[in-house]
Design a protein around this motif. Structure first.
Motif, PDB file in Angstrom:
ATOM      1  N   LEU A  77     -11.685 -25.028  43.016  1.00  0.00           N
ATOM      2  CA  LEU A  77     -11.287 -23.775  43.184  1.00  0.00           C
ATOM      3  C   LEU A  77     -10.878 -23.234  42.054  1.00  0.00           C
ATOM      4  O   LEU A  77     -11.414 -21.811  41.702  1.00  0.00           O
ATOM      5  CB  LEU A  77     -10.137 -23.901  44.112  1.00  0.00           C
ATOM      6  CG  LEU A  77     -10.432 -24.000  45.702  1.00  0.00           C
ATOM      7  CD1 LEU A  77      -9.340 -24.240  46.564  1.00  0.00           C
ATOM      8  CD2 LEU A  77     -11.617 -23.288  46.249  1.00  0.00           C
ATOM      9  N   ARG A  78     -10.220 -23.762  41.205  1.00  0.00           N
ATOM     10  CA  ARG A  78     -10.081 -23.174  39.829  1.00  0.00           C
ATOM     11  C   ARG A  78     -11.266 -22.756  39.173  1.00  0.00           C
ATOM     12  O   ARG A  78     -11.412 -21.904  38.320  1.00  0.00           O
ATOM     13  CB  ARG A  78      -9.111 -24.153  39.139  1.00  0.00           C
ATOM     14  CG  ARG A  78      -7.705 -24.034  39.285  1.00  0.00           C
ATOM     15  CD  ARG A  78      -6.698 -24.892  38.299  1.00  0.00           C
ATOM     16  NE  ARG A  78      -6.937 -26.357  38.381  1.00  0.00           N
ATOM     17  CZ  ARG A  78      -6.149 -26.979  39.100  1.00  0.00           C
ATOM     18  NH1 ARG A  78      -5.496 -26.645  39.995  1.00  0.00           N
ATOM     19  NH2 ARG A  78      -6.654 -28.568  39.317  1.00  0.00           N
ATOM     20  N   LEU A  79     -12.180 -23.931  39.049  1.00  0.00           N
ATOM     21  CA  LEU A  79     -13.512 -23.535  38.324  1.00  0.00           C
ATOM     22  C   LEU A  79     -14.260 -22.300  39.093  1.00  0.00           C
ATOM     23  O   LEU A  79     -14.747 -21.356  38.346  1.00  0.00           O
ATOM     24  CB  LEU A  79     -14.494 -24.845  38.557  1.00  0.00           C
ATOM     25  CG  LEU A  79     -13.887 -26.032  37.590  1.00  0.00           C
ATOM     26  CD1 LEU A  79     -14.803 -27.126  37.936  1.00  0.00           C
ATOM     27  CD2 LEU A  79     -14.030 -25.925  36.091  1.00  0.00           C
ATOM     28  N   GLY A  80     -14.172 -22.235  40.290  1.00  0.00           N
ATOM     29  CA  GLY A  80     -14.911 -21.116  40.924  1.00  0.00           C
ATOM     30  C   GLY A  80     -14.148 -19.874  40.521  1.00  0.00           C
ATOM     31  O   GLY A  80     -14.912 -18.818  40.314  1.00  0.00           O
ATOM     32  N   THR A  86     -15.235 -15.029  34.438  1.00  0.00           N
ATOM     33  CA  THR A  86     -15.623 -15.144  33.189  1.00  0.00           C
ATOM     34  C   THR A  86     -17.010 -14.237  33.180  1.00  0.00           C
ATOM     35  O   THR A  86     -17.757 -14.550  33.871  1.00  0.00           O
ATOM     36  CB  THR A  86     -15.863 -16.461  32.667  1.00  0.00           C
ATOM     37  OG1 THR A  86     -14.618 -17.110  32.740  1.00  0.00           O
ATOM     38  CG2 THR A  86     -16.397 -16.598  31.181  1.00  0.00           C
ATOM     39  N   PRO A  87     -17.185 -13.201  32.289  1.00  0.00           N
ATOM     40  CA  PRO A  87     -18.471 -12.458  32.235  1.00  0.00           C
ATOM     41  C   PRO A  87     -19.333 -13.247  31.629  1.00  0.00           C
ATOM     42  O   PRO A  87     -19.345 -14.078  30.736  1.00  0.00           O
ATOM     43  CB  PRO A  87     -17.902 -11.320  31.513  1.00  0.00           C
ATOM     44  CG  PRO A  87     -16.825 -11.474  30.710  1.00  0.00           C
ATOM     45  CD  PRO A  87     -16.103 -12.607  31.529  1.00  0.00           C
ATOM     46  N   THR A  88     -20.569 -13.140  32.021  1.00  0.00           N
ATOM     47  CA  THR A  88     -21.754 -14.067  31.519  1.00  0.00           C
ATOM     48  C   THR A  88     -22.357 -13.058  30.405  1.00  0.00           C
ATOM     49  O   THR A  88     -22.283 -11.837  30.399  1.00  0.00           O
ATOM     50  CB  THR A  88     -22.707 -14.382  32.736  1.00  0.00           C
ATOM     51  OG1 THR A  88     -23.424 -13.185  33.121  1.00  0.00           O
ATOM     52  CG2 THR A  88     -22.064 -15.346  33.677  1.00  0.00           C
ATOM     53  N   PRO A  89     -23.343 -13.837  29.517  1.00  0.00           N
ATOM     54  CA  PRO A  89     -23.816 -12.680  28.860  1.00  0.00           C
ATOM     55  C   PRO A  89     -24.838 -11.816  29.268  1.00  0.00           C
ATOM     56  O   PRO A  89     -25.041 -10.577  28.722  1.00  0.00           O
ATOM     57  CB  PRO A  89     -24.701 -13.833  27.983  1.00  0.00           C
ATOM     58  CG  PRO A  89     -23.949 -14.933  27.914  1.00  0.00           C
ATOM     59  CD  PRO A  89     -23.131 -14.964  29.402  1.00  0.00           C
TER      60      PRO A  89
END
Length: 96
Positions: A77-80, A86-89
């Motif tokens: 859940l933390r990773l999700g 977190t924005p992706t490039p």
């Protein structure tokens, strides 16, 4: 009882299988089970099931799980959450 042979519906004849809430809970369990299988965690949730309460509300019972399973679930859940925040490039690029 009606004279045409049909039984009237009353509380004694009600079945959760006749409700939308039951099918929604069952479908949610199926979706969750697929993800758990993909993660190799299907054996970690032996009591996973769809259920309904006395008011006809569907819910998912995860059942008892080990502390290790709870820690792994918390980490997933933390990773999700981190992946969503977190924005992706690709998302930082300006539209052309």
């Amino acid at each position: 009882m009606p004279s045409d042979g049909r039984q009237e519906r009353d509380a004694a004849l009600w079945s959760p299988i006749d409700s939308h809430e039951w099918y929604a809970a069952r479908d949610a369990v199926t979706s969750l089970r697929r993800v758990l299988v993909a993660l190799g965690m299907e054996r970690d949730f032996p009591f996973l099931r769809a259920d309904m309460n006395a008011f006809g509300h569907g819910f998912i019972d995860l059942g008892r799980i080990s502390p290790e399973t709870a820690e792994r679930l918390a980490e997933l859940l933390r990773l999700g959450i981190a992946a969503v925040r977190t924005p992706t490039p690709e998302s930082e690029e300006t539209p052309k």
